[in-house]
Design a protein around this motif. Structure first.
Motif, short mmCIF file in Angstrom:
data_model
loop_
_atom_site.label_atom_id
_atom_site.label_comp_id
_atom_site.label_asym_id
_atom_site.label_seq_id
_atom_site.Cartn_x
_atom_site.Cartn_y
_atom_site.Cartn_z
N GLY A 157 -12.36 2.23 0.79
CA GLY A 157 -11.90 3.29 -0.10
C GLY A 157 -11.80 2.87 -1.55
N CYS A 158 -11.84 1.58 -1.81
CA CYS A 158 -11.80 1.09 -3.18
C CYS A 158 -13.02 1.61 -3.94
CB CYS A 158 -11.77 -0.43 -3.19
SG CYS A 158 -11.77 -1.17 -4.84
N GLY A 159 -12.76 2.31 -5.03
CA GLY A 159 -13.85 2.84 -5.83
C GLY A 159 -14.28 4.24 -5.45
N MET A 160 -13.75 4.80 -4.35
CA MET A 160 -14.11 6.17 -4.00
C MET A 160 -13.37 7.14 -4.91
SD MET A 160 -14.63 6.38 0.09
CE MET A 160 -15.82 5.32 0.93
N LEU A 177 0.15 2.97 2.35
CA LEU A 177 -0.69 3.61 1.34
C LEU A 177 -0.50 2.95 -0.02
CD1 LEU A 177 -2.58 5.87 0.39
CD2 LEU A 177 -0.56 7.33 0.10
N HIS A 178 0.74 2.72 -0.41
CA HIS A 178 1.02 2.12 -1.70
C HIS A 178 0.44 0.71 -1.80
CE1 HIS A 178 3.99 5.23 -0.91
NE2 HIS A 178 4.21 5.34 -2.21
N GLU A 179 0.55 -0.04 -0.72
CA GLU A 179 0.04 -1.42 -0.74
C GLU A 179 -1.47 -1.46 -0.85
OE1 GLU A 179 1.72 -3.09 2.78
OE2 GLU A 179 3.72 -3.38 1.88
N ARG A 180 -2.16 -0.57 -0.13
CA ARG A 180 -3.62 -0.56 -0.21
C ARG A 180 -4.07 -0.14 -1.60
NH1 ARG A 180 -3.93 -4.11 1.74
NH2 ARG A 180 -6.11 -4.06 1.10
N LEU A 181 -3.48 0.91 -2.14
CA LEU A 181 -3.86 1.35 -3.48
C LEU A 181 -3.58 0.27 -4.51
CD1 LEU A 181 -2.52 5.02 -3.38
CD2 LEU A 181 -4.92 4.32 -3.43
N ALA A 183 -3.74 -2.82 -4.10
CA ALA A 183 -4.70 -3.92 -3.94
C ALA A 183 -6.09 -3.57 -4.47
CB ALA A 183 -4.80 -4.33 -2.47
N TRP A 184 -6.36 -2.29 -4.69
CA TRP A 184 -7.70 -1.88 -5.09
C TRP A 184 -7.85 -1.93 -6.61
CZ3 TRP A 184 -8.11 3.16 -1.68
CH2 TRP A 184 -8.20 2.77 -0.34
N ARG A 185 -8.92 -2.54 -7.06
CA ARG A 185 -9.19 -2.63 -8.49
C ARG A 185 -9.53 -1.26 -9.06
NH1 ARG A 185 -13.86 -3.38 -11.20
NH2 ARG A 185 -14.99 -3.66 -9.23
N ARG A 186 -10.23 -0.44 -8.27
CA ARG A 186 -10.58 0.92 -8.70
C ARG A 186 -9.99 1.90 -7.69
NH1 ARG A 186 -16.45 1.56 -8.47
NH2 ARG A 186 -16.01 3.60 -9.41
#
Length: 273
Positions: A157-160, A177-181, A183-186
């Motif tokens: 989902g990173c960059g989507m 959800l907060h942790e995954r977001l 961790a994502w650069r985009r």
């Protein structure tokens, strides 16, 4: 004398009722029944009754409802129209990729496609557990389309452009959800949360029992964050809350009146420039 009066006067009655309910719950008597209040997802996992746990098994990968993609998709419930509206706005904004977090066998793609006619270059990716993903891929093979795919990695989902979490976050740890977001650069520009139980004051985790169509019972931790904490955590990641709505569904945990949730929530966030 009412049952409430009797329970107050003779506490042993309440204790007996509680033990009886817990015995029935652990025996798998209730579909979408709830039991206990726990401080964390991990604590609830340690307290699961014996038997099937979670959704990663064949009993939960039941696609009999969707034997054909044209005839098996349910009509759009009225409570889904806010999602339809914000998906349309995201498409008009140029969004062309979406991660469906906990999207089961991909039925939401077909449901929304009937109304939005996703363009040929649109890509809807479902993230779920391995057993569910395999079932979704088998179903999708009946009518292949490059617009729908499946993944076992949520970090795809990173960059989507869009992240959709419809009825799935309660089956994940409280801050997933907060942790995954974080961790994502985009991060996705558009974030749609649907059918999410949020408590007015405090966070807690309970255990849900689910009876499958084959009669098997699975037990799952079920997380409910405080509404303000959930929203503020996403705002801290750069999102603004644009819209919110309610689904007329309540949640009650027997013998825990403090855990009552009046309605399930829908939320639309947009990433600030």
């Amino acid at each position: 004398m009412t049952a409430r009066t009797a329970s107050t006067r003779w506490p042993g009655i309440t204790q007996l009722r509680r033990k009886l309910y817990e015995a029935h719950f652990r025996a798998g008597r209730y579909h979408c029944g709830y039991s206990g209040r726990y401080a964390s997802f991990e604590a609830a996992e340690r307290s699961l009754p014996t038997g099937l746990a979670g959704f990663d098994h064949d009993a939960m990968a039941d696609i009999d409802h969707y034997t054909t993609l044209s005839g098996g998709i349910e009509p759009m419930p009225a409570t889904e129209y806010p999602v339809l509206f914000w998906l349309r706005r995201a498409l008009d904004d140029g969004a062309r990729t979406l991660l469906d977090l906990g999207g089961y066998v991909g039925h939401a793609f077909h449901q929304y496609d009937q109304y939005l006619s996703f363009p040929d270059d649109f890509r809807w990716t479902v993230f779920d557990l391995p057993h569910i993903i395999r079932a979704g891929q088998a179903l999708a093979a009946q009518q292949p389309t490059p617009r729908l795919s499946f993944t076992n990695s949520v970090d795809d989902g990173c960059g989507m452009d869009i992240l959709l979490a419809a009825g799935s976050l309660q089956y994940l740890p409280e801050h997933y959800l907060h942790e995954r977001l974080n961790a994502w650069r985009r991060r996705p520009r558009h974030l749609i949360v649907q059918r999410r139980p949020l408590h007015a004051w405090h966070s807690f985790v309970t255990i849900q029992s689910v009876i499958t169509r084959t009669g098997q019972v699975s037990f799952c931790p079920y997380s409910i964050p405080a509404r303000t904490e959930f929203i503020d955590g996403l705002v801290a990641l750069g999102y603004e809350l644009v819209d919110s709505w309610e689904k007329p569904r309540s949640l009650d945990v027997p013998f825990h009146p403090e855990c009552h949730v009046e309605t399930y929530s829908g939320l639309y966030f947009r990433l600030r420039p």
